[in-house]
Design a protein around this motif. Sequence first.
Motif, mmCIF file in Angstrom:
data_model
loop_
_atom_site.group_PDB
_atom_site.id
_atom_site.type_symbol
_atom_site.label_atom_id
_atom_site.label_comp_id
_atom_site.label_asym_id
_atom_site.label_seq_id
_atom_site.Cartn_x
_atom_site.Cartn_y
_atom_site.Cartn_z
ATOM 1 N N ARG A 1 4.333 41.902 56.891
ATOM 2 C CA ARG A 1 3.055 42.187 57.551
ATOM 3 C C ARG A 1 2.268 40.894 57.794
ATOM 4 N N TRP A 2 2.311 39.995 56.824
ATOM 5 C CA TRP A 2 1.622 38.706 56.943
ATOM 6 C C TRP A 2 2.137 37.952 58.167
ATOM 7 N N ARG B 1 9.386 38.393 60.868
ATOM 8 C CA ARG B 1 9.185 38.826 59.485
ATOM 9 C C ARG B 1 9.786 37.845 58.474
ATOM 10 N N LEU C 1 -2.233 40.067 50.770
ATOM 11 C CA LEU C 1 -0.811 40.033 51.081
ATOM 12 C C LEU C 1 -0.148 38.946 50.232
ATOM 13 N N VAL D 1 3.876 39.239 60.821
ATOM 14 C CA VAL D 1 3.614 39.992 62.051
ATOM 15 C C VAL D 1 2.169 39.815 62.492
ATOM 16 N N ASN D 2 1.248 39.795 61.526
ATOM 17 C CA ASN D 2 -0.167 39.605 61.855
ATOM 18 C C ASN D 2 -0.420 38.271 62.550
ATOM 19 N N LYS D 3 0.457 37.309 62.294
ATOM 20 C CA LYS D 3 0.312 35.992 62.897
ATOM 21 C C LYS D 3 1.202 35.813 64.129
ATOM 22 N N SER E 1 -0.943 43.623 48.737
ATOM 23 C CA SER E 1 -0.924 44.152 50.107
ATOM 24 C C SER E 1 -1.772 45.392 50.336
#
Length: 246
Positions: free
Chosen positions: A27-28, A36, A217, A30-32, A193
Amino acid sequence: MGRQDQTGDRPERSVDHVAIIMDGNGRWAVNKGWPRLVGHRKGAERVKEIVRCAPDLGIRWLTIYAFSTENWKRSTEEVLGLMSIFARYIEREADRLAAEGVRMRFIGDRSRLDPKLQRLMAGIEQRTSGLSRLNLTVAINYGGRDELARAAKRLAQDVAAGLIAADQVDQAALEARLDTAGLPDPDLVIRTSGETRTSNFLPWQSAYAEYEFTPILWPDFTRDELARIVGQFGGRERRFGGVMGA
């Protein structure tokens, strides 16, 4: 004996064993806007920092959830990437872990892992077996229900072989056949998370552990955050089913 708190009014309970569900790498990333696996590599760097600082916080046992039995459902690319990260971590960190007195062990079903990775795991376990400044346990292809089923199978085999009588089967007999046999139960389980599930992690061992769920996260989980959570633990009452003051 616990440490004195800052006011000197009462002893703080030390946290000997911390277990961590390291969630949020993908998730960290993907957020950027990154793949993955970038998050998983960043997560491995975070492991190095937390391992390095744990003894300074009074932690003697650290158990981390690296790969669950359910993680095989992820894409082949991600699974192979994770296995490569695990192997690279062992190869690159072996000298430093040994120099810093870290004993490394693994729990989980190794039979499905790549033979090279299995050899690396066995090698670093043997190399660090005499060390004790920090006991680092890594759960790879681990699932709590799977562990209990494997332990029950071993126990049944021992009964069938006459190594233990059926009326001698008790909690201690089963516990002795768990992957964690000989290790202390965790005092504190942390999940990063923002998720509030235990995800099949150490269900037997964590029966009386305190839990802390943080929204951070894993790649952003710092020494200061670990220190804050450990400090909060010192003020909790752990009654193990009893009554405070009884």
